[in-house]
Write a protein that holds these residues in place. Sequence first.
Motif, PDB file in Angstrom:
ATOM      1  N   GLU A 168      76.244  -0.835  -4.223  1.00  0.00           N
ATOM      2  CA  GLU A 168      77.202   0.260  -4.101  1.00  0.00           C
ATOM      3  C   GLU A 168      76.598   1.356  -3.246  1.00  0.00           C
ATOM      4  N   LEU A 169      77.448   2.047  -2.507  1.00  0.00           N
ATOM      5  CA  LEU A 169      77.033   3.198  -1.724  1.00  0.00           C
ATOM      6  C   LEU A 169      77.942   4.352  -2.104  1.00  0.00           C
ATOM      7  N   TRP A 170      77.346   5.456  -2.541  1.00  0.00           N
ATOM      8  CA  TRP A 170      78.079   6.618  -3.031  1.00  0.00           C
ATOM      9  C   TRP A 170      77.764   7.847  -2.190  1.00  0.00           C
ATOM     10  N   SER A 171      78.741   8.722  -2.082  1.00  0.00           N
ATOM     11  CA  SER A 171      78.556  10.044  -1.490  1.00  0.00           C
ATOM     12  C   SER A 171      79.068  11.037  -2.527  1.00  0.00           C
ATOM     13  N   TRP A 172      78.190  11.940  -2.979  1.00  0.00           N
ATOM     14  CA  TRP A 172      78.521  12.830  -4.092  1.00  0.00           C
ATOM     15  C   TRP A 172      78.357  14.290  -3.712  1.00  0.00           C
ATOM     16  N   THR A 173      79.124  15.131  -4.390  1.00  0.00           N
ATOM     17  CA  THR A 173      78.937  16.578  -4.356  1.00  0.00           C
ATOM     18  C   THR A 173      78.999  17.078  -5.792  1.00  0.00           C
ATOM     19  N   LEU A 174      77.997  17.855  -6.196  1.00  0.00           N
ATOM     20  CA  LEU A 174      77.991  18.523  -7.493  1.00  0.00           C
ATOM     21  C   LEU A 174      77.935  20.015  -7.237  1.00  0.00           C
ATOM     22  N   VAL A 175      78.635  20.798  -8.059  1.00  0.00           N
ATOM     23  CA  VAL A 175      78.634  22.255  -7.908  1.00  0.00           C
ATOM     24  C   VAL A 175      77.532  22.863  -8.777  1.00  0.00           C
ATOM     25  N   PRO A 176      77.132  24.115  -8.480  1.00  0.00           N
ATOM     26  CA  PRO A 176      76.059  24.747  -9.263  1.00  0.00           C
ATOM     27  C   PRO A 176      76.310  24.656 -10.768  1.00  0.00           C
ATOM     28  N   GLY A 177      75.294  24.200 -11.473  1.00  0.00           N
ATOM     29  CA  GLY A 177      75.371  24.063 -12.927  1.00  0.00           C
ATOM     30  C   GLY A 177      75.931  22.728 -13.407  1.00  0.00           C
ATOM     31  N   GLU A 178      76.475  21.919 -12.515  1.00  0.00           N
ATOM     32  CA  GLU A 178      77.069  20.636 -12.897  1.00  0.00           C
ATOM     33  C   GLU A 178      75.984  19.561 -13.046  1.00  0.00           C
ATOM     34  N   THR A 179      76.142  18.726 -14.072  1.00  0.00           N
ATOM     35  CA  THR A 179      75.231  17.602 -14.328  1.00  0.00           C
ATOM     36  C   THR A 179      76.058  16.355 -14.577  1.00  0.00           C
ATOM     37  N   TYR A 180      75.605  15.238 -14.031  1.00  0.00           N
ATOM     38  CA  TYR A 180      76.222  13.946 -14.305  1.00  0.00           C
ATOM     39  C   TYR A 180      75.208  13.104 -15.070  1.00  0.00           C
ATOM     40  N   GLU A 181      75.598  12.653 -16.263  1.00  0.00           N
ATOM     41  CA  GLU A 181      74.749  11.818 -17.115  1.00  0.00           C
ATOM     42  C   GLU A 181      75.159  10.365 -16.942  1.00  0.00           C
ATOM     43  N   ALA A 182      74.204   9.483 -16.668  1.00  0.00           N
ATOM     44  CA  ALA A 182      74.495   8.064 -16.466  1.00  0.00           C
ATOM     45  C   ALA A 182      73.769   7.221 -17.515  1.00  0.00           C
ATOM     46  N   ASP A 183      74.448   6.186 -17.984  1.00  0.00           N
ATOM     47  CA  ASP A 183      73.828   5.231 -18.890  1.00  0.00           C
ATOM     48  C   ASP A 183      72.845   4.358 -18.115  1.00  0.00           C
ATOM     49  N   ALA A 184      72.012   3.656 -18.836  1.00  0.00           N
ATOM     50  CA  ALA A 184      71.085   2.713 -18.214  1.00  0.00           C
ATOM     51  C   ALA A 184      71.859   1.600 -17.532  1.00  0.00           C
ATOM     52  N   HIS A 185      71.384   1.184 -16.366  1.00  0.00           N
ATOM     53  CA  HIS A 185      71.942   0.022 -15.681  1.00  0.00           C
ATOM     54  C   HIS A 185      71.190  -1.215 -16.172  1.00  0.00           C
ATOM     55  N   SER A 186      71.579  -2.372 -15.675  1.00  0.00           N
ATOM     56  CA  SER A 186      70.909  -3.609 -16.070  1.00  0.00           C
ATOM     57  C   SER A 186      69.448  -3.595 -15.613  1.00  0.00           C
ATOM     58  N   PRO A 187      68.586  -4.395 -16.261  1.00  0.00           N
ATOM     59  CA  PRO A 187      67.156  -4.398 -15.928  1.00  0.00           C
ATOM     60  C   PRO A 187      66.908  -4.621 -14.432  1.00  0.00           C
ATOM     61  N   GLY A 188      66.011  -3.820 -13.891  1.00  0.00           N
ATOM     62  CA  GLY A 188      65.617  -3.963 -12.501  1.00  0.00           C
ATOM     63  C   GLY A 188      66.485  -3.229 -11.492  1.00  0.00           C
ATOM     64  N   THR A 189      67.507  -2.510 -11.954  1.00  0.00           N
ATOM     65  CA  THR A 189      68.387  -1.789 -11.023  1.00  0.00           C
ATOM     66  C   THR A 189      67.603  -0.704 -10.299  1.00  0.00           C
ATOM     67  N   ARG A 190      67.846  -0.604  -8.999  1.00  0.00           N
ATOM     68  CA  ARG A 190      67.167   0.383  -8.158  1.00  0.00           C
ATOM     69  C   ARG A 190      68.203   1.269  -7.474  1.00  0.00           C
TER      70      ARG A 190
END
Length: 84
Positions: A3-25
């Motif tokens: 996957e290829l992502w392009s993101w923008t977060l605003v001041p103070g914003e946080t994105y929490e992500a769960d663990a991916h499958s073993p070996g994900t980079r």
Amino acid sequence: MFELWSWTLVPGETYEADAHSPGTRELVSVSRGRLVVTVGNQSISLDAGGAIRLLTDSPHSYACVGDEPVEFSMAVLERELNRS
């Protein structure tokens, strides 16, 4: 899976992500602002022009710090689990 992502977060914003499958980079590259990436108990701050390669098979997060939005791109390589 790739996957290829392009993101923008605003001041103070946080994105929490769960663990991916073993070996994900992930490869994260910041083009504007300041991003703090946390994987497990380790955090790193990246300014515009900074990049990092991560192992993201544990919970992780991305946070915008500072007074301006952060813009970053992320490439994710996740190997599929062998399902019998």
